[in-house]
Design a protein around this motif. Sequence first.
Motif, PDB file in Angstrom:
ATOM      1  N   VAL A 390      64.293   2.960  21.944  1.00 55.78           N
ATOM      2  CA  VAL A 390      64.505   4.409  21.956  1.00 55.78           C
ATOM      3  C   VAL A 390      64.493   4.900  23.401  1.00 55.78           C
ATOM      4  O   VAL A 390      63.629   4.511  24.202  1.00 55.78           O
ATOM      5  CB  VAL A 390      63.417   5.109  21.119  1.00 55.78           C
ATOM      6  N   ARG A 391      65.450   5.747  23.740  1.00 55.72           N
ATOM      7  CA  ARG A 391      65.555   6.282  25.095  1.00 55.72           C
ATOM      8  C   ARG A 391      65.786   7.790  25.034  1.00 55.72           C
ATOM      9  O   ARG A 391      66.468   8.288  24.147  1.00 55.72           O
ATOM     10  CB  ARG A 391      66.716   5.628  25.853  1.00 55.72           C
ATOM     11  N   PRO A 392      65.255   8.530  25.999  1.00 57.69           N
ATOM     12  CA  PRO A 392      65.505   9.981  26.034  1.00 57.69           C
ATOM     13  C   PRO A 392      66.929  10.267  26.486  1.00 57.69           C
ATOM     14  O   PRO A 392      67.615   9.403  27.042  1.00 57.69           O
ATOM     15  CB  PRO A 392      64.467  10.479  27.046  1.00 57.69           C
ATOM     16  N   SER A 393      67.354  11.496  26.232  1.00 56.43           N
ATOM     17  CA  SER A 393      68.722  11.878  26.582  1.00 56.43           C
ATOM     18  C   SER A 393      68.791  13.389  26.697  1.00 56.43           C
ATOM     19  O   SER A 393      68.095  14.115  25.967  1.00 56.43           O
ATOM     20  CB  SER A 393      69.697  11.374  25.507  1.00 56.43           C
ATOM     21  N   PRO A 394      69.651  13.873  27.601  1.00 54.31           N
ATOM     22  CA  PRO A 394      69.823  15.334  27.687  1.00 54.31           C
ATOM     23  C   PRO A 394      70.717  15.883  26.594  1.00 54.31           C
ATOM     24  O   PRO A 394      70.912  17.102  26.513  1.00 54.31           O
ATOM     25  CB  PRO A 394      70.457  15.511  29.073  1.00 54.31           C
ATOM     26  N   LYS A 395      71.266  15.021  25.762  1.00 51.85           N
ATOM     27  CA  LYS A 395      72.170  15.489  24.716  1.00 51.85           C
ATOM     28  C   LYS A 395      71.407  16.298  23.673  1.00 51.85           C
ATOM     29  O   LYS A 395      70.244  16.051  23.402  1.00 51.85           O
ATOM     30  CB  LYS A 395      72.841  14.287  24.048  1.00 51.85           C
ATOM     31  N   PRO A 396      72.091  17.265  23.070  1.00 50.83           N
ATOM     32  CA  PRO A 396      71.440  18.038  22.002  1.00 50.83           C
ATOM     33  C   PRO A 396      71.023  17.123  20.850  1.00 50.83           C
ATOM     34  O   PRO A 396      71.696  16.149  20.538  1.00 50.83           O
ATOM     35  CB  PRO A 396      72.535  19.015  21.565  1.00 50.83           C
ATOM     36  N   GLY A 397      69.888  17.463  20.216  1.00 53.36           N
ATOM     37  CA  GLY A 397      69.375  16.676  19.100  1.00 53.36           C
ATOM     38  C   GLY A 397      68.393  15.610  19.522  1.00 53.36           C
ATOM     39  O   GLY A 397      67.806  14.950  18.662  1.00 53.36           O
ATOM     40  N   MET A 398      68.181  15.428  20.826  1.00 56.04           N
ATOM     41  CA  MET A 398      67.251  14.405  21.305  1.00 56.04           C
ATOM     42  C   MET A 398      65.938  15.014  21.801  1.00 56.04           C
ATOM     43  O   MET A 398      65.173  14.373  22.519  1.00 56.04           O
ATOM     44  CB  MET A 398      67.904  13.612  22.444  1.00 56.04           C
ATOM     45  N   GLU A 399      65.676  16.253  21.426  1.00 57.97           N
ATOM     46  CA  GLU A 399      64.497  16.945  21.947  1.00 57.97           C
ATOM     47  C   GLU A 399      63.193  16.241  21.567  1.00 57.97           C
ATOM     48  O   GLU A 399      62.259  16.135  22.381  1.00 57.97           O
ATOM     49  CB  GLU A 399      64.463  18.392  21.437  1.00 57.97           C
ATOM     50  N   GLU A 472      52.965  19.852  37.614  1.00 57.48           N
ATOM     51  CA  GLU A 472      53.051  18.891  38.701  1.00 57.48           C
ATOM     52  C   GLU A 472      53.060  17.452  38.200  1.00 57.48           C
ATOM     53  O   GLU A 472      52.806  16.535  38.979  1.00 57.48           O
ATOM     54  CB  GLU A 472      51.855  19.101  39.656  1.00 57.48           C
ATOM     55  N   ASN A 473      53.319  17.220  36.905  1.00 57.60           N
ATOM     56  CA  ASN A 473      53.396  15.859  36.388  1.00 57.60           C
ATOM     57  C   ASN A 473      54.488  15.100  37.136  1.00 57.60           C
ATOM     58  O   ASN A 473      55.532  15.672  37.475  1.00 57.60           O
ATOM     59  CB  ASN A 473      53.710  15.862  34.893  1.00 57.60           C
ATOM     60  N   PRO A 474      54.305  13.821  37.360  1.00 59.13           N
ATOM     61  CA  PRO A 474      55.342  13.059  38.074  1.00 59.13           C
ATOM     62  C   PRO A 474      56.632  13.025  37.283  1.00 59.13           C
ATOM     63  O   PRO A 474      56.648  13.145  36.056  1.00 59.13           O
ATOM     64  CB  PRO A 474      54.720  11.659  38.192  1.00 59.13           C
ATOM     65  N   ALA A 475      57.697  12.862  38.003  1.00 51.31           N
ATOM     66  CA  ALA A 475      59.010  12.843  37.352  1.00 51.31           C
ATOM     67  C   ALA A 475      59.272  11.468  36.747  1.00 51.31           C
ATOM     68  O   ALA A 475      58.763  10.451  37.198  1.00 51.31           O
ATOM     69  CB  ALA A 475      60.090  13.190  38.371  1.00 51.31           C
ATOM     70  N   CYS A 476      60.067  11.462  35.697  1.00 53.20           N
ATOM     71  CA  CYS A 476      60.505  10.210  35.083  1.00 53.20           C
ATOM     72  C   CYS A 476      61.972  10.368  34.702  1.00 53.20           C
ATOM     73  O   CYS A 476      62.446  11.478  34.439  1.00 53.20           O
ATOM     74  CB  CYS A 476      59.656   9.831  33.889  1.00 53.20           C
ATOM     75  N   THR A 477      62.680   9.270  34.666  1.00 49.66           N
ATOM     76  CA  THR A 477      64.126   9.303  34.475  1.00 49.66           C
ATOM     77  C   THR A 477      64.578   8.865  33.100  1.00 49.66           C
ATOM     78  O   THR A 477      65.758   8.983  32.764  1.00 49.66           O
ATOM     79  CB  THR A 477      64.781   8.388  35.517  1.00 49.66           C
ATOM     80  N   GLY A 478      63.662   8.315  32.279  1.00 44.79           N
ATOM     81  CA  GLY A 478      64.055   7.782  30.981  1.00 44.79           C
ATOM     82  C   GLY A 478      64.337   6.304  31.011  1.00 44.79           C
ATOM     83  O   GLY A 478      64.634   5.705  29.975  1.00 44.79           O
ATOM     84  N   SER A 479      64.244   5.704  32.192  1.00 44.87           N
ATOM     85  CA  SER A 479      64.468   4.261  32.292  1.00 44.87           C
ATOM     86  C   SER A 479      63.173   3.474  32.199  1.00 44.87           C
ATOM     87  O   SER A 479      63.182   2.247  32.323  1.00 44.87           O
ATOM     88  CB  SER A 479      65.158   3.946  33.626  1.00 44.87           C
ATOM     89  N   GLU A 480      62.069   4.155  31.993  1.00 44.96           N
ATOM     90  CA  GLU A 480      60.786   3.463  31.854  1.00 44.96           C
ATOM     91  C   GLU A 480      60.831   2.545  30.638  1.00 44.96           C
ATOM     92  O   GLU A 480      61.553   2.807  29.673  1.00 44.96           O
ATOM     93  CB  GLU A 480      59.642   4.474  31.721  1.00 44.96           C
ATOM     94  N   ASP A 481      60.002   1.525  30.644  1.00 41.52           N
ATOM     95  CA  ASP A 481      60.030   0.496  29.598  1.00 41.52           C
ATOM     96  C   ASP A 481      58.831   0.682  28.660  1.00 41.52           C
ATOM     97  O   ASP A 481      57.665   0.628  29.089  1.00 41.52           O
ATOM     98  CB  ASP A 481      59.988  -0.901  30.211  1.00 41.52           C
ATOM     99  N   LEU A 482      59.126   0.926  27.398  1.00 40.84           N
ATOM    100  CA  LEU A 482      58.060   1.094  26.399  1.00 40.84           C
ATOM    101  C   LEU A 482      57.311  -0.202  26.119  1.00 40.84           C
ATOM    102  O   LEU A 482      56.237  -0.174  25.503  1.00 40.84           O
ATOM    103  CB  LEU A 482      58.654   1.635  25.091  1.00 40.84           C
ATOM    104  N   ARG A 483      57.859  -1.329  26.509  1.00 38.06           N
ATOM    105  CA  ARG A 483      57.196  -2.606  26.224  1.00 38.06           C
ATOM    106  C   ARG A 483      55.859  -2.735  26.965  1.00 38.06           C
ATOM    107  O   ARG A 483      55.011  -3.535  26.569  1.00 38.06           O
ATOM    108  CB  ARG A 483      58.117  -3.764  26.608  1.00 38.06           C
TER     109      ARG A 483
END
Length: 957
Positions: A390-399, A472-483
């Motif tokens: 599962v990965r985040p996305s700016p597309k609608p429906g992925m909130e 002030e939470n650090p930024a993340c790009t969605g490429s982080e690994d859930l493993r």
Amino acid sequence: MFFAFTGVAHAVDDSVEGGVVEKEEAVKQTLNSLGIKGVSAVDPSLSQCVKLGDSEPLALHSEGDVVIGGVFPLHYVASNPQHSYRVKPQITPCSGFDHRAFRWMMTMVFAVEEINRNSSLLPGVKLGYRIMDSCDHVHTSLRALFSLVSHSNAATSGEVNTAVPHHLEIALEEIRTTQSESSSCLSDSPVPAVIGLASSSPTRAVAHTLGPFSIPLVSYFATCTCLTDKHMYPSFLRTVPSDFFQVRGLVQLVTFLGWLWVGTMGTTDDYSHYGIQAFSNQFRQQGGCVAFHLTIPKSPTAAEIQEMADELQSSAAQVVVVFATEGQLLDLLLELAQRNVTGIQWVASEAWVTARLLTSPHFHPLLEGTLGFSFPGVKIPGLKEFLLNVRPSPKPGMEFVNMFWEEQFGCKLEFGGNRSKESDADMHNFNDLNAFDLKSDPQNNSVSFVRPPVGLKSLFNLSPREYEGAAENPACTGSEDLRYTDSSYTDVSQVRISYNVYKAAYAIAHALQTLLNCDSAGPNKKCTKHKSFTSGQLLHHLKTVNFTNQFDEKVYFDSSGEPVPLYDIINWQKNSKDEIRFTKVGSYDGSAPRGQQLKIEQSTIVWTKGQSQVPVSQCSAPCPPGSRQARRPREPHCCFDCLPCADGEISNQTGSTECTKCPEYYWSDKEKVKCVAGVEEFLSFRETMGIILVALTLLGVVLTTIITIVFYRFRSTPIVKANNSEISFLLLLSLKFCFLCSLMFIGRPSVWTCRLRNAAFGISFVLCLSCLLVKTIVVLLAFRANLSSSRSLKLFGPSQQRALILFTTAPQICLCAGWLLAAPPVPFRNPTYQASTGKIVVECKELWPPGFYLVLGYIGLLAFVCLLLAFLGRKLPDTFNEARLITFSMLIFWAVWISFIPAYVSSPGKFSVAVEIFAILASSFGLLLCIFVPKCYIILMRPERNIKKGITGKYPR
């Protein structure tokens, strides 16, 4: 709440579309004239029911031929709506993101996609989904439901009516009719079924709403027994067993472990209310007591939390049964952990027994050893890989995915190298939460949303200073690994509730398989895709679904819409990494026969504080053997004092509520734990009292024998002749019998001694008294008669004297004979005195007590006649007045036997026999000494007076 009909655009015939548009415009103008705002257009598609002028909640959705609804509690804290009825209601945001619930939601997505890939299940039909957040509250669940059905095409929307004029209803009906005629695809059907919800109270509200429309609601976690009522919830089914079975299993578990003094804790919702009530009732029926009950309010204050923590700390109950969710328990458990409270054995319901939220090291001292019921867990192939991808996305429906990502990594998402636009507008949206605009995407025929502020849910209920820190939470790009993360989301080694979601999706798919005639499809194996159906038809097939899944579990619903009640017993144990793991230590099968339902491996359980011994939870310690429980007034029956058992009673088990009386002829030992044979008691020849009485008896016999010899030796002397030697010898013989019969009262009673002793005593004394009566009569006749004439004496000669003796003795003989023949005394072991002496008295039992009293009464009658006649002759002019001696002897006789009666009645056991022997000996000695000793004294010591003149009184003294 206002409703209007709108829809999703579809390509239809121009002429049909034109007519529809004209009618829609007319309806729109009419609605506007009524003051109903918010309708921008009415689409020429199937009519739907949507809220007017209100923003839509977020949804995770995917289009399909058949769209299945889903409702999951992604957040567990929802603020209460504040309606002033002056301004438009705002959408109240929720907080407290639940990773586990997000896994449930994604499991539904996984199941739907897996079904779509399965060529043998619903071939040619694509399943879609539309999933909402219920926030685990009633009002938010209903809002999610209305949003869900508003995006379904309106086979059901026609059921929803608004307060509009009749002519407007006709216009709307014409629109719906035209739209229905233009529909030809399953994608135009409404949401035919909903999977949800988790908590029982929101589930009841939603099930009650969907029931009249026959829209199936399949719950994966709502266990309240109240939902079994098919009259109230006709379209409700569930893949989770009812609390009826869980409660019964918990009661068996608690009582099996010996916990009869427990506390209960729950919330104000239906799940807790019904669960705690059923548990308390069944627990009390099994002999248990509820020490206290704590109810956690929906939004508890700090004072309420501290008050509940104080009660938990002060209670003697070390076991607490909890029906609640982890989110509802969090505040209280934080307070207890802060106080470093330990030693409480928690018994968890299935709602929180596998909640990873509570397994952080902060809760280890408090919650280690927790025991509870959970649903059977499985490992679903492919689920873990799906969840990790599962990965985040700016597309609608992925909130929802974006929310999860920011919660999981504690960051703010940035897409394309820039911090999300919503992040910049968070503070603005924090003050104005109506940020959701419904938009239509004409290119893909779908409804999408302007994405709300990502991460905003974590900012609710924060102070401005806290908000600044959160921003002030650090930024993340969605490429982080859930493993590389560890949470309840990624822990899928043994999924339980997720498995219930998985089964619910497959149950709906199999029902659709039958409904769409997929099983009878031709060579192409395609379902009847263009077949229209209603939710009621799907509900019918869903109730009759029966299949075996890949885990060899048969999935079906009984008449109440319930599955097979199977549970695992889970224990919270630490592993080598000092992490809490949910370890299976037993199972419960509610469908098994009684006595075979609960199976538990007690040796593998780790108890509270890591102990290996079962904790003790009791109001009062169990009473040791030899004592019994005495309940304390105005307290539960589990609170008691221990009293020793009374004599003759025992209790040979720990915790006895009553002492058991020993059987007849048995007695309790010193410790009152066992019955021993009672010690027999009787007047023995070997005991001191028996020896003394035997000695007195033999003394009386010897004296009687000596006197008999003396009388026989001097039988020709005047004093012996004057007393009628024949009667004197008969009297001495009867006195000897009187002495000897007392020996029959000593020793262990037997059949013959019981029969003979009272008879011998009665006949001997009557014979003795008969002789005295004759002697008294002879004395009276001798001295009162005319000395010149002996006619009176001749009339009462020896023959008459013998006849009188026989006549007075015969009634006693007959009485004794009849008594012995009809109801003879028998040996009897009398336990009456066991309570006082601990001994069994062996005695002769009078089967007919009047017989004994008649014997005594007849003896008393003769004694009274003798006393009366002797008293009349007490002043006769003889030197040795025998009448006076008889008077003395009768007075002694009466004194002895009058004293005998109260002494005999009041003497216990063998002492009553001793009293009777003493009375016999005393009266016998009185007769012997008063009548014969003075004569012997004359014969042996004063022979000069043993002459005729001495007898008549003419001899000088």
